[in-house]
Scaffold this active site. Structure first.
Site, PDB file in Angstrom:
ATOM      1  N   HIS A   1      56.962  63.730  71.433  1.00  0.00           N
ATOM      2  CA  HIS A   1      57.587  65.013  71.595  1.00  0.00           C
ATOM      3  C   HIS A   1      58.447  65.360  72.272  1.00  0.00           C
ATOM      4  CE1 HIS A   1      52.957  66.068  70.948  1.00  0.00           C
ATOM      5  NE2 HIS A   1      53.708  66.208  69.803  1.00  0.00           N
TER       6      HIS A   1
ATOM      7  N   LYS B   1      40.047  74.723  66.490  1.00  0.00           N
ATOM      8  CA  LYS B   1      39.990  73.391  67.184  1.00  0.00           C
ATOM      9  C   LYS B   1      39.297  73.407  68.400  1.00  0.00           C
ATOM     10  CE  LYS B   1      43.639  70.530  65.069  1.00  0.00           C
ATOM     11  NZ  LYS B   1      45.217  69.869  65.207  1.00  0.00           N
TER      12      LYS B   1
END
Ligand code: PNS
Length: 159
Positions: free
Chosen positions: A18, A42
């Site tokens: 990232h 989630k």
């Protein structure tokens, strides 16, 4: 006109892959918003608040044009609301491409003014994903070199 990009994701946790994409995006855009998806379905390792804190800790000193935000609902709507010209996504391998292409085309249909830009992760990060990092860590393996040292500290605090 300022060139603005959204870099969306779960960032659970932030990886060096990232970070590499964020750095590349900073070379191309005046403003890069790292946008964490708030997804109540989630069960994450880090809460959204913890992920925001980690992103600030790792990114603030390094990248002046990066800001951190959260979003829920459609990415296309969020990108339009932020008046971004682009959504940035990292591609590691050809296996990422199919899903990413589908998302990019759907987002183009929903927000024709927003372009999706794919940036290639370097080869040494091509196998790193947040999911695998969490799995390796939980099973006692070393994740050094895969995530920033601050993230390792925060992961250790979790157990
Ligand atoms: O880090 P991830 O989990 O690969 O990021 C996926 C993300 C957040 C980019 C994607 O799930 C997303 O954009 N979700 C928002 C909901 C949405 O817009 N869905 C339609 C996608 S075409």
């Amino acid at each position: 006109m300022k060139r603005r990009a959204i870099y969306p994701g779960s960032f659970d946790p932030l990886t060096n892959g990232h970070l590499d994409i964020i750095e590349r995006a900073c070379h191309l855009f005046d403003e890069v918003t790292v946008a964490i998806l708030v997804n109540p379905n989630k069960a994450p390792m880090f809460t959204v608040e913890e992920r925001i804190e980690i992103l600030h800790e790792v990114l603030d000193a390094k990248f002046a044009q990066v800001n951190i935000d959260t979003f829920s609902g459609l990415l296309a709507e969020y990108a339009m609301k932020k008046r971004a010209q682009a959504v940035v996504r990292g591609i590691r391998a050809i296996s990422d491409y199919e899903y990413e292409l589908q998302m990019a085309l759907m987002n183009r249909r929903l927000a024709p003014s927003v372009e999706t830009i794919f940036l290639m992760a370097p080869q040494e990060y091509s196998f790193i994903s947040s999911r695998l990092v969490k799995e390796v860590f939980k099973l006692g393996g070393s994740v050094e070199g895969f995530v920033p040292p601050f993230v390792i500290e925060r992961m250790k605090n979790k157990i």
